[in-house]
Design a protein around this motif. Structure first.
Motif, PDB file in Angstrom:
ATOM      1  N   ALA A   5       0.837  -1.203   0.000  1.00 28.59           N
ATOM      2  CA  ALA A   5       0.000   0.000   0.000  1.00 28.59           C
ATOM      3  C   ALA A   5       0.870   1.250   0.000  1.00 28.59           C
ATOM      4  N   ILE A   6       1.953   1.218   0.758  1.00 33.98           N
ATOM      5  CA  ILE A   6       2.880   2.353   0.801  1.00 33.98           C
ATOM      6  C   ILE A   6       3.503   2.561  -0.580  1.00 33.98           C
ATOM      7  N   TYR A   7       3.951   1.474  -1.193  1.00 35.44           N
ATOM      8  CA  TYR A   7       4.562   1.548  -2.523  1.00 35.44           C
ATOM      9  C   TYR A   7       3.581   2.141  -3.535  1.00 35.44           C
ATOM     10  N   GLU A   8       2.338   1.670  -3.525  1.00 35.57           N
ATOM     11  CA  GLU A   8       1.338   2.168  -4.466  1.00 35.57           C
ATOM     12  C   GLU A   8       1.082   3.656  -4.268  1.00 35.57           C
ATOM     13  N   ARG A   9       1.067   4.091  -3.022  1.00 33.45           N
ATOM     14  CA  ARG A   9       0.842   5.514  -2.740  1.00 33.45           C
ATOM     15  C   ARG A   9       2.023   6.342  -3.240  1.00 33.45           C
ATOM     16  N   ILE A  10       3.224   5.860  -3.043  1.00 31.02           N
ATOM     17  CA  ILE A  10       4.409   6.582  -3.502  1.00 31.02           C
ATOM     18  C   ILE A  10       4.405   6.685  -5.025  1.00 31.02           C
ATOM     19  N   VAL A  11       4.080   5.597  -5.706  1.00 34.04           N
ATOM     20  CA  VAL A  11       3.998   5.624  -7.179  1.00 34.04           C
ATOM     21  C   VAL A  11       2.971   6.669  -7.616  1.00 34.04           C
ATOM     22  N   SER A  12       1.841   6.698  -6.951  1.00 34.05           N
ATOM     23  CA  SER A  12       0.791   7.653  -7.284  1.00 34.05           C
ATOM     24  C   SER A  12       1.275   9.093  -7.111  1.00 34.05           C
ATOM     25  N   ILE A  13       1.940   9.369  -6.008  1.00 34.86           N
ATOM     26  CA  ILE A  13       2.457  10.721  -5.767  1.00 34.86           C
ATOM     27  C   ILE A  13       3.495  11.092  -6.816  1.00 34.86           C
ATOM     28  N   LEU A  14       4.392  10.173  -7.131  1.00 35.66           N
ATOM     29  CA  LEU A  14       5.423  10.458  -8.130  1.00 35.66           C
ATOM     30  C   LEU A  14       4.796  10.743  -9.491  1.00 35.66           C
ATOM     31  N   GLN A  15       3.738  10.036  -9.833  1.00 38.12           N
ATOM     32  CA  GLN A  15       3.050  10.265 -11.099  1.00 38.12           C
ATOM     33  C   GLN A  15       2.337  11.611 -11.107  1.00 38.12           C
ATOM     34  N   GLU A  16       1.547  11.863 -10.076  1.00 45.29           N
ATOM     35  CA  GLU A  16       0.708  13.056 -10.044  1.00 45.29           C
ATOM     36  C   GLU A  16       1.490  14.339  -9.798  1.00 45.29           C
ATOM     37  N   ASP A  44       9.106  17.587  -0.783  1.00 47.76           N
ATOM     38  CA  ASP A  44       7.710  17.624  -1.241  1.00 47.76           C
ATOM     39  C   ASP A  44       7.048  16.256  -1.111  1.00 47.76           C
ATOM     40  N   LEU A  45       7.790  15.220  -1.431  1.00 45.22           N
ATOM     41  CA  LEU A  45       7.266  13.859  -1.309  1.00 45.22           C
ATOM     42  C   LEU A  45       6.913  13.552   0.146  1.00 45.22           C
ATOM     43  N   ILE A  46       7.802  13.896   1.058  1.00 47.15           N
ATOM     44  CA  ILE A  46       7.566  13.667   2.488  1.00 47.15           C
ATOM     45  C   ILE A  46       6.347  14.464   2.959  1.00 47.15           C
ATOM     46  N   VAL A  47       6.239  15.707   2.505  1.00 49.48           N
ATOM     47  CA  VAL A  47       5.101  16.550   2.890  1.00 49.48           C
ATOM     48  C   VAL A  47       3.790  15.920   2.418  1.00 49.48           C
ATOM     49  N   GLN A  48       3.796  15.337   1.239  1.00 47.67           N
ATOM     50  CA  GLN A  48       2.575  14.712   0.725  1.00 47.67           C
ATOM     51  C   GLN A  48       2.257  13.396   1.425  1.00 47.67           C
ATOM     52  N   LEU A  49       3.252  12.720   1.933  1.00 51.43           N
ATOM     53  CA  LEU A  49       3.021  11.474   2.648  1.00 51.43           C
ATOM     54  C   LEU A  49       2.502  11.712   4.066  1.00 51.43           C
ATOM     55  N   LYS A  50       2.844  12.842   4.639  1.00 52.13           N
ATOM     56  CA  LYS A  50       2.492  13.130   6.031  1.00 52.13           C
ATOM     57  C   LYS A  50       0.992  13.000   6.321  1.00 52.13           C
ATOM     58  N   SER A  64      18.977   8.612   4.473  1.00 52.55           N
ATOM     59  CA  SER A  64      19.769   7.562   3.839  1.00 52.55           C
ATOM     60  C   SER A  64      19.038   6.859   2.701  1.00 52.55           C
ATOM     61  N   VAL A  65      17.829   7.300   2.368  1.00 43.64           N
ATOM     62  CA  VAL A  65      17.100   6.626   1.300  1.00 43.64           C
ATOM     63  C   VAL A  65      17.697   6.977  -0.051  1.00 43.64           C
ATOM     64  N   ARG A  66      17.784   5.968  -0.892  1.00 42.38           N
ATOM     65  CA  ARG A  66      18.324   6.163  -2.243  1.00 42.38           C
ATOM     66  C   ARG A  66      17.369   5.653  -3.312  1.00 42.38           C
ATOM     67  N   THR A  67      16.564   4.636  -2.966  1.00 42.27           N
ATOM     68  CA  THR A  67      15.655   4.032  -3.937  1.00 42.27           C
ATOM     69  C   THR A  67      14.207   4.169  -3.462  1.00 42.27           C
ATOM     70  N   VAL A  68      13.301   3.862  -4.354  1.00 46.55           N
ATOM     71  CA  VAL A  68      11.887   3.866  -3.996  1.00 46.55           C
ATOM     72  C   VAL A  68      11.646   2.866  -2.863  1.00 46.55           C
ATOM     73  N   GLN A  69      12.279   1.700  -2.938  1.00 44.83           N
ATOM     74  CA  GLN A  69      12.114   0.698  -1.880  1.00 44.83           C
ATOM     75  C   GLN A  69      12.629   1.217  -0.541  1.00 44.83           C
ATOM     76  N   ASP A  70      13.701   2.001  -0.557  1.00 41.57           N
ATOM     77  CA  ASP A  70      14.206   2.599   0.680  1.00 41.57           C
ATOM     78  C   ASP A  70      13.147   3.495   1.316  1.00 41.57           C
ATOM     79  N   VAL A  71      12.425   4.254   0.491  1.00 38.89           N
ATOM     80  CA  VAL A  71      11.361   5.126   1.003  1.00 38.89           C
ATOM     81  C   VAL A  71      10.251   4.263   1.608  1.00 38.89           C
ATOM     82  N   VAL A  72       9.868   3.213   0.901  1.00 35.73           N
ATOM     83  CA  VAL A  72       8.832   2.301   1.399  1.00 35.73           C
ATOM     84  C   VAL A  72       9.247   1.718   2.746  1.00 35.73           C
ATOM     85  N   ASP A  73      10.479   1.234   2.824  1.00 33.00           N
ATOM     86  CA  ASP A  73      10.961   0.616   4.071  1.00 33.00           C
ATOM     87  C   ASP A  73      11.009   1.612   5.223  1.00 33.00           C
ATOM     88  N   ALA A  74      11.504   2.819   4.953  1.00 34.70           N
ATOM     89  CA  ALA A  74      11.596   3.840   6.007  1.00 34.70           C
ATOM     90  C   ALA A  74      10.213   4.242   6.490  1.00 34.70           C
TER      91      ALA A  74
END
Length: 86
Positions: A5-16, A44-50, A64-74
Motif C-alpha cells: 500500500a505504501i509503494y502504491e501511494r508513492i507511485v501515485s504521488i510520483l506520477q501526479e 515535497d514527497l515527504i510533505v505529501q506522505l504526512k 539515507s534513502v536512495r531508492t523507492v524501496q528505501d522510502v517504502v521501508d523507512a
C-alpha cells in the motif's frame, strides 16, 4: 498499512506531482539518478506522505534513502513504530 500500500501511494504521488511515468517507478529505481528527484522534490514527497500517514515524518529518517524501496521501508518502519503491537 503494509509495504504494498505504501509503494502504491508513492507511485501515485510520483506520477501526479512529479509527472513521472509509472513504468519508470520500480522498487530499485534510484530517486536522484533514475527519477530526477532532487532534495527539494524529496521534501515535497515527504510533505505529501504526512497527511496520508497521519503523523509527523522526521526528515532524518529519510536521509539515507536512495531508492523507492528505501522510502517504502523507512515509511513502513515509522508507521510500525507508531502502531502499538496487537
Amino acid at each position: 498499512m503494509n509495504k504494498e500500500a505504501i509503494y502504491e501511494r508513492i507511485v501515485s504521488i510520483l506520477q501526479e506531482t512529479f509527472e513521472i511515468d509509472a513504468s519508470r517507478v520500480t522498487p530499485n529505481a534510484r530517486l536522484y539518478d533514475d527519477l530526477d528527484i532532487d532534495s527539494i522534490d524529496a521534501v515535497d514527497l515527504i510533505v505529501q506522505l504526512k497527511p496520508w500517514v497521519g503523523r509527523r515524518l522526521n526528515a532524518d529518517a529519510f536521509k539515507s534513502v536512495r531508492t523507492v524501496q528505501d522510502v517504502v521501508d523507512a515509511l513502513h518502519q515509522l508507521v510500525s513504530e507508531a502502531s502499538p503491537a496487537a
